[in-house]
Structures are given as C-alpha cells and as structure tokens.
Design an enzyme around this catalytic site. Structure first.
Site, mmCIF file in Angstrom:
data_model
loop_
_atom_site.group_PDB
_atom_site.id
_atom_site.type_symbol
_atom_site.label_atom_id
_atom_site.label_comp_id
_atom_site.label_asym_id
_atom_site.label_seq_id
_atom_site.Cartn_x
_atom_site.Cartn_y
_atom_site.Cartn_z
ATOM 1 N N LYS A 123 13.171 -10.539 5.644
ATOM 2 C CA LYS A 123 13.988 -10.183 6.687
ATOM 3 C C LYS A 123 13.441 -9.584 7.846
ATOM 4 C CE LYS A 123 15.824 -6.145 6.666
ATOM 5 N NZ LYS A 123 16.321 -4.929 7.348
ATOM 6 N N ASN A 124 12.714 -8.694 7.933
ATOM 7 C CA ASN A 124 12.094 -8.169 9.115
ATOM 8 C C ASN A 124 11.389 -8.923 10.082
ATOM 9 O OD1 ASN A 124 13.768 -5.748 8.521
ATOM 10 N ND2 ASN A 124 12.189 -4.498 7.657
ATOM 11 N N ARG A 126 19.929 -2.982 13.792
ATOM 12 C CA ARG A 126 18.941 -2.378 14.564
ATOM 13 C C ARG A 126 17.936 -3.471 15.275
ATOM 14 N NH1 ARG A 126 17.652 2.138 15.850
ATOM 15 N NH2 ARG A 126 15.654 2.496 16.908
ATOM 16 N N CYS A 181 20.357 0.965 9.615
ATOM 17 C CA CYS A 181 20.651 1.947 8.507
ATOM 18 C C CYS A 181 20.353 3.226 9.153
ATOM 19 C CB CYS A 181 19.658 2.083 7.450
ATOM 20 S SG CYS A 181 19.984 0.414 6.400
ATOM 21 N N ARG A 236 16.097 7.494 15.399
ATOM 22 C CA ARG A 236 15.383 6.172 15.591
ATOM 23 C C ARG A 236 15.211 5.862 16.917
ATOM 24 N NH1 ARG A 236 17.148 1.752 11.095
ATOM 25 N NH2 ARG A 236 15.020 1.087 11.517
ATOM 26 N N PRO A 237 14.503 6.791 17.583
ATOM 27 C CA PRO A 237 14.473 6.729 19.073
ATOM 28 C C PRO A 237 13.686 5.233 19.674
ATOM 29 C CG PRO A 237 12.453 8.205 18.151
ATOM 30 C CD PRO A 237 13.339 7.877 17.040
ATOM 31 N N ILE A 238 14.003 4.686 20.827
ATOM 32 C CA ILE A 238 13.308 3.678 21.174
ATOM 33 C C ILE A 238 12.434 4.090 22.382
ATOM 34 C CG2 ILE A 238 14.939 2.075 20.137
ATOM 35 C CD1 ILE A 238 16.392 2.315 23.026
ATOM 36 N N ASP A 239 11.939 5.075 22.504
ATOM 37 C CA ASP A 239 11.368 5.737 23.579
ATOM 38 C C ASP A 239 9.993 4.612 23.910
ATOM 39 O OD1 ASP A 239 10.706 7.383 21.131
ATOM 40 O OD2 ASP A 239 8.911 7.978 22.437
ATOM 41 N N GLN A 240 9.543 4.368 22.709
ATOM 42 C CA GLN A 240 8.244 3.585 23.158
ATOM 43 C C GLN A 240 8.244 2.041 23.241
ATOM 44 O OE1 GLN A 240 5.068 4.913 22.384
ATOM 45 N NE2 GLN A 240 6.491 6.541 22.273
ATOM 46 N N ASP A 260 9.972 1.694 3.313
ATOM 47 C CA ASP A 260 10.984 0.846 2.654
ATOM 48 C C ASP A 260 10.902 0.519 1.189
ATOM 49 O OD1 ASP A 260 11.881 0.438 5.304
ATOM 50 O OD2 ASP A 260 11.227 -1.558 5.381
ATOM 51 N N ILE A 316 7.746 8.903 7.617
ATOM 52 C CA ILE A 316 8.352 7.917 8.648
ATOM 53 C C ILE A 316 9.348 8.364 9.094
ATOM 54 C CG2 ILE A 316 8.408 5.459 9.460
ATOM 55 C CD1 ILE A 316 5.601 5.944 8.376
ATOM 56 N N ARG A 368 22.586 -6.430 3.566
ATOM 57 C CA ARG A 368 21.940 -6.631 4.816
ATOM 58 C C ARG A 368 20.506 -7.158 4.702
ATOM 59 N NH1 ARG A 368 22.314 -1.711 8.569
ATOM 60 N NH2 ARG A 368 21.107 -2.999 9.792
#
Ligand code: EPZ
Length: 430
Positions: free
Chosen positions: A22-23, A93, A117, A122-126, A305, A327, A397
């Site tokens: 999936k990922n 996501r 989820c 779950r930051p997206i700064d990077q 996971d 994580i 999902r």
C-alpha cells in the site's frame, strides 16, 4: 455498520498470497502523473487508500484505466487542475504525495492538508523544508498547503528526522529539477527504493535509494513505463504474527524475505520456527511463545506498523516484555481494547510493559486505526469465544480482503452488517 464477527481458537494453517505494498503504491500512483505518456502499474492493492488516491488523480483530469483488479493504466496528459480538494482526500495521509509530484512536473500544486490514521502528531515540516530548499514558495492556509516555484533547482537537503513521507515527496519534486539534489538522512524503507526504481524506469536518475544518502540528477522529462509494485511488508508481517498468536502454521507467499528480516528475527526470538524460500516465508508456532523486548525504528529496524501486532503476541507470551514505540507517540490506543480481552499491559509514555497472560477472551472491541485494528482481529482469532470488531473501515484502508484471506487459513471470521447476520454467525460457529 460493517463489523467483523470472530470466533477465536482455530490455529491458522495454510498459504496466503500477499498483495502489493500500500505505502509504495500510494507514492507510485502519485508519481505516475509526472509524465504525459501512459504508465502501466501492476500489483496495485485494491484497498481504500489506493482507491481514494486514484479518485483524487481523476479529479484533476488524470485518466485512470483499471485493466483488472490490480493493474491500472494511467495517463496524465490532460491534467486541467493543480488543486486537490474535497473531504474524501483528507482521509488519507498520502494525499501529500500529489504535492511533490505536481510540483515536480508543473512547478505548482495545492493540496488539502493530509489526514490519515490518528497515531500521534504527524508534522510535515521536513516536506516543506525540502520543497523550499528546491526553490519553492510553500504556504499553509485555509486548510491547504500550496507550493510554487519559477524553476526548481537541485540542492543539498539534510532531513532532521528519518521520514519516509518527506524522503519520497522531495525525491519526486527533485526528479526534474535543474542540477543535482542530495537527500541526507534519507529513509531506507523498501517503498522508498520501490519509488526510486519506478521513477528510474521512467527515465529519472536516482542513486542511493535504500541507503541514507540519495542523489538525484535532474532530467528534463520522464517517459511512460510498465512497473510492478513490491509486496506489502506489513501485510506479510501481520499474517506472520497471526500464525504465531493462533499457534498456527502459515506460509506467506509473494513476499521479499529480506524485507521481513526484523519481523522474522523477533518471531524466532519468541520461539517460532521460520523457513524462508525465494519468495515465501513459513511461520510455525509449535511451542508456547516466550517474551522479548522490542523498539520500533526506521527500516531496517522493527517497523512501527508492526508494533500493535507484536504487542498482541507478547500479551500471550510467558514472562514480561517491553515494547518501546519510537516513531509515533500515540500508537498504544488499542491497549485499552486489548485489556478488555484480558491482556495485562501497562503503558507509560512511549513504552508498554506487558505481563503475558495464558489467554484472551472474546469482547466487543473497536479498531482505533489501521494496524491496531488488524492486531485486534488477530487477538480475537486467538481468544476464547466470540468477538466483534467495530470501525473496520480503518482496516480496509490497508488490507485487501483481510477477512477472506483469514477465512482461507481456517479462521472463523465474517463481515457482518446487521443483527440478523450476527445471529447467523453465532449459529454457524456454535
Ligand atoms: C509512513 O507515514 C507510512 N504512511 C506510515 O504507515 C508509517 O507508519 C510511517 O511511514 C513510518 O514507517 C504512508 O506511507 C502513507 P514518516 P509518514 O514521515 O510518511 C516525523 C500505515 O499504517 N516527521 O516516516 O507519515 C513523524 O512525526 C501507516 O500504513 C516529522 O517530524 O511517516 C514521525 O515521528 C500509518 N516531520 C517520523 O517522522 C515531517 O515532516 C516518521 O514519520 C515528517 C515526519
């Protein structure tokens, strides 16, 4: 409302075919829009998140042609919009991968802020740092994130944390940037390598994927390709732990055993037998399970996971085990549900201290997220009596035909939607 009805106690026995990852699929689907030529992708798992991703792509004019359940042809020559919006897309996501791919191809993109989820902050700064380093203006407002550049230019980017999402997103944005991009402290997960292989098959020049330094030389264009997605490491691991917890004997087929090493190692440690062949791994749980300690880490460490699944197994293992989640900080929400089933687990901050019990008992439980949901199903398969699992939409999902694959291994599990169906299940299982 859909639920799983489960009667525990049957050891899982037999073979199960693992679907595409999936990922990896989510990023590869997004990357497929980076050429105007047609791309054929095989082994796409038929799960809710990949279907939402394809719906989002169609909403901006991408032609998504399903050849069969797992094969899609994608043509993005008629894209008419660079804005991805709508409530449905907030549910996944991976919508943010469309930011990287659209920015990389059209130098402009806008996407509603990602959901996914609820397993912690779950930051997206990077991601933002990476896009900015490539020369994009990035803004957040009105629930959206937008990025725009006159011309993206390669740069040296050091990721402050090891992040799968930002590594893959920046890789996509950099593929057609002018000059060379170097991503340091990159994630090494199999899906990062799969995305790089896919982009390279479209004419990209990416080296080092699978190590912590990825070098991307910008190319002027990408072309069509045919590509098969790798098997799902986490789906495979979930069935391997299902075998352990139910004292079964399961062969997961269509896998890459190398991707499962950290999972196999822990199963060996707790007393399972593991047999590997080229594309299959057999797990035999003939002895009572023993305890161990585990800490989740980026690949090749033990995957976050798989943390709920190993916790479920350790809950039935002799002695005290410690599971440390490094994580995501909010990934023990399922422990309350497991406690209702008789588990003896104390959570302190990011650590679960588990005193093994001899059995779980059936209960009415709710899936709090995708992997925890799957783990609770496994617990129910090992429990005495009947369980019902609510909110299985989370499980859907990321697991294709989960209950059907389990049935095939001898599990007593049905998907029920009404009280009548539940009664029928009770009569059937006695
Ligand atoms: C991916 O999430 C997966 N999702 C997750 O799978 C998986 O749990 C996770 O990687 C870790 O392996 C998809 O691929 C769609 P990260 P992602 O960026 O990319 C921090 C599942 O069950 N971070 O690797 O969102 C972050 O908070 C799921 O299939 C930043 O600080 O994860 C976390 O602590 C759920 N800033 C760590 O990095 C950033 O900009 C790893 O996150 C990005 C991340």
């Amino acid at each position: 409302m859909e639920q799983y009805a489960i009667k525990g106690g049957n050891p899982l026995v037999g073979e199960v075919e693992i679907s595409g990852a999936k990922n990896a699929a989510l990023a590869i689907l997004a990357a497929a829009i980076m050429t105007d030529e047609t791309v054929l992708i095989e082994n796409v798992p038929d799960v809710r998140d990949t279907n939402v991703m394809m719906q989002a792509m169609e909403s901006i004019g991408v032609v998504v042609n399903r050849i069969d359940r797992h094969t899609v042809k994608i043509n993005a020559s008629q894209v008419h919009d660079l804005v991805i919006e709508g409530d449905y897309i907030k549910k996944i996501r991976a919508s943010y991968y469309l930011l990287g791919s659209l920015l990389g191809k059209y130098s402009k993109a806008e996407v509603v802020l990602p959901g996914g989820c609820n397993i912690g902050l779950r930051p997206i700064d990077q991601h933002i740092k990476g896009f900015r380093a490539l020369g994009a203006d990035v803004g957040i407002g009105y629930g959206r994130i937008s990025a725009e550049a006159v011309k993206l230019k390669g740069n040296h980017i050091y990721m402050d944390v090891v992040t799968v999402g930002a590594t893959m997103n920046v890789m996509m944005a950099a593929v057609m940037a002018e000059g060379t991009t170097v991503i340091e402290n990159a994630a090494k997960e199999p899906h990062v390598v799969d995305l790089a292989n896919f982009l390279n098959s479209m004419g990209a020049n990416i080296k080092g994927a699978g190590t912590d330094v990825i070098r991307i030389k910008g190319v002027s264009r990408l072309h069509g390709t045919e590509y098969g997605i790798i098997p799902d490491q986490i789906e495979a691991g979930t069935f391997m732990f299902a075998a352990a917890v139910t004292k079964g004997d399961v062969t997961v087929k269509n896998v890459i055993p190398k991707h499962l090493e950290s999972i196999s190692a822990k199963l060996l440690e707790i007393g399972c037998e593991i047999e590997e062949s080229d594309d299959a791994v057999r797990v035999v749980a003939a002895k009572p399970l023993g305890h161990t300690h585990v800490k989740t880490l980026p690949y090749p460490g033990f995957p976050t996971d798989m943390q709920p699944q190993i916790t479920v197994a350790l809950g039935l293992s002799a002695g005290t085990s410690i599971v440390t989640e490094s994580i995501f900080e909010n990934r023990f929400k399922y422990v309350d549900e497991l406690t209702c089933m008789g588990a003896n687990i104390k959570v302190e901050s990011n650590t679960a201290i588990i005193d093994g019990v001899s059995k779980y008992t059936g209960a009415h439980i709710t899936a709090p997220d995708l992997r925890a949901g799957a783990a609770l199903v496994i617990a129910a398969l090992a429990a005495d009596g009947i369980s019902t699992v609510d909110d299985i939409k989370y499980i859907q999902r990321g697991y294709e035909d989960f209950h059907l694959k389990l049935q095939h291994l001898g599990a007593q599990i049905d998907l029920v939607t009404t009280d009548r169906e539940m009664q029928k299940f009770r009569l059937k299982v006695g």
